[in-house]
Motif scaffolding. Structure first.
Motif, mmCIF file in Angstrom:
data_model
loop_
_atom_site.group_PDB
_atom_site.id
_atom_site.type_symbol
_atom_site.label_atom_id
_atom_site.label_comp_id
_atom_site.label_asym_id
_atom_site.label_seq_id
_atom_site.Cartn_x
_atom_site.Cartn_y
_atom_site.Cartn_z
ATOM 1 N N ALA A 36 11.895 29.852 -1.425
ATOM 2 C CA ALA A 36 10.638 29.116 -1.305
ATOM 3 C C ALA A 36 10.773 27.766 -1.998
ATOM 4 C CB ALA A 36 9.480 29.925 -1.876
ATOM 5 N N CYS A 37 10.858 27.764 -3.350
ATOM 6 C CA CYS A 37 10.804 26.486 -4.072
ATOM 7 C C CYS A 37 12.123 25.725 -4.057
ATOM 8 C CB CYS A 37 10.356 26.732 -5.506
ATOM 9 S SG CYS A 37 11.621 27.523 -6.550
ATOM 10 N N SER A 38 13.215 26.426 -4.012
ATOM 11 C CA SER A 38 14.587 25.883 -4.147
ATOM 12 C C SER A 38 14.776 25.098 -5.443
ATOM 13 C CB SER A 38 15.002 25.048 -2.923
ATOM 14 O OG SER A 38 14.381 23.795 -2.894
ATOM 15 N N THR A 41 12.071 28.062 -9.706
ATOM 16 C CA THR A 41 10.798 28.388 -10.357
ATOM 17 C C THR A 41 10.050 29.577 -9.758
ATOM 18 O OG1 THR A 41 9.619 26.799 -8.977
ATOM 19 C CG2 THR A 41 10.430 26.004 -11.095
ATOM 20 N N CYS A 42 10.451 30.068 -8.582
ATOM 21 C CA CYS A 42 9.633 31.114 -7.934
ATOM 22 C C CYS A 42 10.297 32.492 -7.910
ATOM 23 C CB CYS A 42 9.263 30.695 -6.517
ATOM 24 S SG CYS A 42 10.632 30.753 -5.340
ATOM 25 N N GLY A 43 11.614 32.548 -7.888
ATOM 26 C CA GLY A 43 12.325 33.828 -7.874
ATOM 27 C C GLY A 43 12.522 34.422 -6.489
ATOM 28 N N THR A 44 12.030 33.754 -5.445
ATOM 29 C CA THR A 44 12.141 34.297 -4.085
ATOM 30 C C THR A 44 13.593 34.463 -3.650
ATOM 31 O OG1 THR A 44 10.104 33.109 -3.564
ATOM 32 C CG2 THR A 44 11.344 33.965 -1.692
ATOM 33 N N CYS A 45 14.468 33.619 -4.174
ATOM 34 C CA CYS A 45 15.859 33.592 -3.690
ATOM 35 C C CYS A 45 16.766 34.534 -4.479
ATOM 36 C CB CYS A 45 16.407 32.174 -3.790
ATOM 37 S SG CYS A 45 16.585 31.630 -5.496
ATOM 38 N N VAL A 63 12.019 33.364 -14.952
ATOM 39 C CA VAL A 63 12.298 33.616 -13.530
ATOM 40 C C VAL A 63 13.484 34.564 -13.369
ATOM 41 C CG1 VAL A 63 12.794 32.540 -11.291
ATOM 42 C CG2 VAL A 63 11.430 31.308 -12.995
HETATM 43 FE FE1 FES Z 1 12.470 29.602 -5.876
HETATM 44 FE FE2 FES Z 1 15.119 29.928 -5.920
HETATM 45 S S1 FES Z 1 13.855 29.508 -4.207
HETATM 46 S S2 FES Z 1 13.734 30.257 -7.539
#
Ligand code: FES
Length: 235
Positions: A36-38, A41-45, A63
Motif C-alpha cells: 500500500a504505502c511503499s 509505514t503500513c505493513g501491508t507488504c 511496523v
Molecule cells: Fe506499507 Fe511496505 S507497503 S510497509
C-alpha cells in the motif's frame, strides 16, 4: 549485484538488485506483491523469508518488530536481497492486484492551480503514457533531494499521458513548502515513477460502491468514479 527472488507458489523467479527493495524489483518485473504505502509505514507488504537473507534497512519497530525480524519476517518495500531468496507474502496475494509494470517517467507541468485552501491541482503531461488502474498513485521525485512524495492520480487510466494530482500544502514540507507551492511553474520538468498501490476498483460489480474520502483523499475516488462512469460501471 543482482540476485533472484522466488515467490513461494510461483515458478518463475525475478531478478532483484541488491540495492533495491524487493517490492520495487517485483513491480518493475510486473510481478504482484501486496503493498500500500511503499514507505515502510503500513505493513501491508510483509513477507516471510523462507530461504536466503535480506537486508532489512531501518524498518519502524511499530511496523516490523525485532521479534518479527527474528522470526523471518521482512517488509518487501524496505528489504533488499543479500542472497538469492525465497519469500512468501503474509497477506493474500490474490489474483486481482493491479498489474501494471512500475516505470520511471518524465513529464512537463502543464497546469498548477489552487483548487481549495492550501490545495493545488498539479497536471503533468508525460513523455510516455503510464499504465495504471484508477485509484493507484505515483511517486513524484523532489528535485535535488533524491526522495519521492506520493500522490494519487485523480484522472482515469484512459488519460494515461496527462496525470492530475491534488497536493495539500504541509508547513515545512520538502515537496510542498519547498517545491510545489514555492518554485514549481508550468513548463517545468518533473521526474516520477509509478504506478504504485493496490487501492483500486478492479472488477465489474452490480452492487453500488460507496466511496468515502475527504480533502486530497478524494483524488483516487475521483479517478475511480470517472473511470466507472466512462465504462458504464465496469472498471
Ligand atoms: Fe506499507 Fe511496505 S507497503 S510497509
Amino acid at each position: 549485484m543482482t540476485h533472484t527472488v522466488t515467490v513461494a507458489g510461483q515458478e518463475q523467479p525475478f531478478p532483484a538488485p541488491a540495492d533495491r527493495p524487493i517490492l520495487e524489483s517485483a513491480l518493475r518485473e510486473n510481478r504482484w506483491l501486496p503493498h500500500a504505502c511503499s514507505q515502510g509505514t503500513c505493513g501491508t507488504c510483509k513477507i516471510r523469508v523462507l530461504a536466503g537473507e535480506v537486508e532489512h534497512g531501518q524498518p519502524d519497530e511499530a511496523v516490523l518488530s525485532a521479534d518479527e525480524r527474528a522470526a523471518g519476517l521482512a517488509l518487501a518495500c524496505q528489504a533488499s536481497p543479500r542472497t538469492d531468496v525465497t519469500v512468501a507474502p503474509v497477506a493474500d496475494v490474490g489474483p486481482e492486484g493491479p498489474r501494471h509494470p512500475l516505470r520511471d517517467h518524465s513529464g512537463t507541468v502543464v497546469e498548477l492551480a489552487d483548487i481549495a485552501r492550501h490545495t493545488r491541482r498539479l497536471v503533468v503531461e508525460l513523455d510516455e503514457p503510464m499504465e495504471f488502474s484508477a485509484g493507484q498513485y505515483a511517486e513524484l521525485i523532489v528535485p535535488g533531494a533524491g526522495v519521492g512524495r506520493q500522490y494519487s492520480m485523480a484522472n482515469p487510466p484512459s488519460e494515461a499521458r496527462t496525470l492530475e494530482f491534488h497536493v495539500k500544502w504541509v508547513e515545512g514540507g520538502l515537496a510542498t513548502d519547498g517545491w510545489i507551492f514555492a518554485g514549481l511553474r508550468p513548463g517545468d520538468r518533473i521526474e516520477l515513477r509509478g504506478p504504485l498501490g493496490q487501492f483500486a476498483m478492479l472488477r465489474a460489480q452490480e452492487e453500488p460502491a460507496i466511496l468515502i474520502g475527504g480533502g486530497t483523499g478524494l483524488a483516487p475516488l475521483k479517478a475511480i468514479v470517472r473511470h466507472a462512469l466512462a465504462n458504464d460501471r465496469v472498471p
